[in-house]
Design a protein around this motif. Structure first.
Motif, PDB file in Angstrom:
ATOM      1  N   LEU A 197      36.017  35.038 -10.247  1.00 21.04           N
ATOM      2  CA  LEU A 197      37.184  34.779  -9.407  1.00 21.04           C
ATOM      3  C   LEU A 197      37.209  35.637  -8.144  1.00 21.04           C
ATOM      4  CD1 LEU A 197      40.010  34.176 -12.017  1.00 21.04           C
ATOM      5  CD2 LEU A 197      39.260  32.599 -10.234  1.00 21.04           C
ATOM      6  N   ILE A 198      36.854  36.918  -8.244  1.00 19.26           N
ATOM      7  CA  ILE A 198      36.892  37.747  -7.037  1.00 19.26           C
ATOM      8  C   ILE A 198      35.847  37.250  -6.036  1.00 19.26           C
ATOM      9  CG2 ILE A 198      35.334  39.558  -7.904  1.00 19.26           C
ATOM     10  CD1 ILE A 198      38.438  40.070  -5.660  1.00 19.26           C
ATOM     11  N   HIS A 199      34.704  36.795  -6.534  1.00 21.13           N
ATOM     12  CA  HIS A 199      33.687  36.238  -5.633  1.00 21.13           C
ATOM     13  C   HIS A 199      34.128  34.897  -5.057  1.00 21.13           C
ATOM     14  CE1 HIS A 199      30.909  39.224  -7.448  1.00 21.13           C
ATOM     15  NE2 HIS A 199      30.220  39.063  -6.325  1.00 21.13           N
ATOM     16  N   GLU A 201      35.985  31.614  -0.460  1.00 26.97           N
ATOM     17  CA  GLU A 201      36.866  30.576   0.086  1.00 26.97           C
ATOM     18  C   GLU A 201      37.684  31.079   1.275  1.00 26.97           C
ATOM     19  OE1 GLU A 201      36.718  27.279  -0.849  1.00 26.97           O
ATOM     20  OE2 GLU A 201      34.944  28.161  -1.820  1.00 26.97           O
ATOM     21  N   PHE A 202      38.167  32.318   1.208  1.00 28.36           N
ATOM     22  CA  PHE A 202      38.898  32.870   2.349  1.00 28.36           C
ATOM     23  C   PHE A 202      37.985  32.963   3.566  1.00 28.36           C
ATOM     24  CE2 PHE A 202      42.471  34.090  -0.331  1.00 28.36           C
ATOM     25  CZ  PHE A 202      43.531  34.067   0.574  1.00 28.36           C
ATOM     26  N   GLU A 203      36.745  33.360   3.353  1.00 29.68           N
ATOM     27  CA  GLU A 203      35.813  33.504   4.467  1.00 29.68           C
ATOM     28  C   GLU A 203      35.406  32.142   5.037  1.00 29.68           C
ATOM     29  OE1 GLU A 203      32.694  35.997   2.940  1.00 29.68           O
ATOM     30  OE2 GLU A 203      33.854  37.847   3.281  1.00 29.68           O
ATOM     31  N   GLU A 253      45.106  28.914   1.931  1.00 26.54           N
ATOM     32  CA  GLU A 253      45.474  29.789   0.830  1.00 26.54           C
ATOM     33  C   GLU A 253      46.046  29.015  -0.350  1.00 26.54           C
ATOM     34  OE1 GLU A 253      48.547  33.513   0.068  1.00 26.54           O
ATOM     35  OE2 GLU A 253      47.589  33.311   2.027  1.00 26.54           O
ATOM     36  N   MET A 254      46.879  27.998  -0.093  1.00 22.57           N
ATOM     37  CA  MET A 254      47.477  27.223  -1.171  1.00 22.57           C
ATOM     38  C   MET A 254      46.423  26.498  -1.991  1.00 22.57           C
ATOM     39  SD  MET A 254      50.152  26.545  -2.833  1.00 22.57           S
ATOM     40  CE  MET A 254      51.400  27.196  -1.704  1.00 22.57           C
ATOM     41  N   GLU A 255      45.419  25.973  -1.313  1.00 23.87           N
ATOM     42  CA  GLU A 255      44.330  25.272  -2.018  1.00 23.87           C
ATOM     43  C   GLU A 255      43.559  26.242  -2.905  1.00 23.87           C
ATOM     44  OE1 GLU A 255      40.210  22.875  -0.927  1.00 23.87           O
ATOM     45  OE2 GLU A 255      41.849  22.914   0.530  1.00 23.87           O
ATOM     46  N   ILE A 256      43.316  27.444  -2.390  1.00 27.02           N
ATOM     47  CA  ILE A 256      42.620  28.460  -3.184  1.00 27.02           C
ATOM     48  C   ILE A 256      43.435  28.799  -4.429  1.00 27.02           C
ATOM     49  CG2 ILE A 256      41.786  30.847  -3.209  1.00 27.02           C
ATOM     50  CD1 ILE A 256      41.297  30.570  -0.173  1.00 27.02           C
ATOM     51  N   MET A 257      44.731  28.980  -4.258  1.00 27.28           N
ATOM     52  CA  MET A 257      45.589  29.352  -5.381  1.00 27.28           C
ATOM     53  C   MET A 257      45.613  28.259  -6.453  1.00 27.28           C
ATOM     54  SD  MET A 257      46.487  32.355  -4.947  1.00 27.28           S
ATOM     55  CE  MET A 257      46.746  33.644  -3.737  1.00 27.28           C
ATOM     56  N   VAL A 258      45.603  27.000  -6.026  1.00 23.36           N
ATOM     57  CA  VAL A 258      45.572  25.891  -6.986  1.00 23.36           C
ATOM     58  C   VAL A 258      44.293  25.925  -7.806  1.00 23.36           C
ATOM     59  CG1 VAL A 258      45.393  23.368  -7.193  1.00 23.36           C
ATOM     60  CG2 VAL A 258      47.108  24.382  -5.675  1.00 23.36           C
ATOM     61  N   HIS A 259      43.173  26.175  -7.141  1.00 24.88           N
ATOM     62  CA  HIS A 259      41.896  26.236  -7.845  1.00 24.88           C
ATOM     63  C   HIS A 259      41.828  27.448  -8.775  1.00 24.88           C
ATOM     64  CE1 HIS A 259      39.794  23.591  -4.590  1.00 24.88           C
ATOM     65  NE2 HIS A 259      40.327  22.865  -5.552  1.00 24.88           N
TER      66      HIS A 259
END
Length: 286
Positions: A125-127, A132-134, A139-145
């Protein structure tokens, strides 16, 4: 926006290993009767195995407050705008609470992710979040995943012997003796439904049957759905032969899953004891 990505040694990796990927790791603390060690720094996997063989009572604790404060102060001085932290889960440690408190005291924005476990999914998850941020993913899409990954995650802890659990006071000597006499093998699970705490999933007769029950639970969780996105880890504590045998059986039952064998991270192994097998699976993002 300048972002720092922070985790801890629950990933089973050292500071230098994660630094290669631009990730900061803070070591958990592991203690015996006489010493306190910095996990994966002054206590490597081989050191942990040696202490377990010597019969030491092992305890774990979060990274020291001072170390977290020093790290976050340095990040602030470097102009970091946001800390994204994926440490060991709330149910096992107070690390998330301490990181949040330190960041608030320094006036820094922090986002923490509770994985409801530790180990491989924490590292994944940290990777994933950093990647994804880079890439500029919203951000919302990342949080959903992230939520999808966490919801798919399950971890089973199957001790071969109960000696270390008795030494650490996690089960009573009387219960340990009865379990040994009757050859009872508990299967513990930790996931979102348990609040990130170890809980008894079932109890069976013999260690081998407990391992079979682990694979049965994988089926119940859908790991045999034909997807090649399932990430499965067999983590062992000085028990490579059992891990390899289980690996072969898993490949037959779950031919599409990505399966690996690793050493169990020290923060868990020091409680489960020698011979333990832990199974962890989650569904990776497309």
């Amino acid at each position: 926006m300048k972002i720092a990505y922070v985790t801890d040694s629950g990933t089973g990796k050292s500071i230098s290993d994660l630094a290669k990927d631009g990730i900061i790791s803070l070591p958990l603390q592991i203690s015996d009767e006489n010493n306190t060690y910095q996990d994966m720094e002054t206590l490597k996997t081989s050191d942990n195995i040696r202490l377990l063989k010597e019969g030491h009572v092992m305890k774990t604790s979060q990274p020291s407050y001072g170390l977290i404060e020093e790290c976050f102060t340095s990040l602030k001085d470097q102009g970091v705008d946001l800390i994204i932290a994926v440490p060991i889960c709330n149910g096992l440690s107070g690390t998330i609470s301490t990181m949040t408190a330190v960041a608030n005291e320094l006036g820094m924005r922090i986002i923490t992710v509770d994985t409801y476990v530790t180990a491989v999914v924490q590292d994944y998850l940290i990777h994933y979040i950093k990647q994804e941020f880079e890439k500029g993913t919203p951000e919302m899409e990342i949080m959903v995943h992230i939520e999808e990954i966490i919801n798919s995650t399950n971890t089973l802890v199957i001790p071969e012997h109960l000696d270390q659990l008795v030494r650490g006071g996690r089960i009573s000597p009387a219960v340990g003796k009865i379990a040994k006499l009757l050859r009872i093998s508990p299967v513990l699970h930790i996931n979102k439904s348990t609040g990130g705490r170890n809980d008894v999933l079932t109890k069976v007769r013999t260690f081998r049957r407990a391992l079979d029950e682990g694979m049965n639970q994988m089926e119940r969780d859908g790991v045999n759905d034909g997807s090649d996105k399932w990430n499965v880890t067999i983590a062992h504590v000085n028990n490579i032969s059992t891990a390899q045998d289980l690996y072969r059986k898993m490949h037959e039952r779950f031919p599409h899953a990505q399966i690996q064998i690793i050493d169990l991270c020290n923060a868990v192994a020091c409680h489960t004891g020698l011979g333990a097998i832990c199974l962890q699976w989650f569904k990776m993002v497309d």
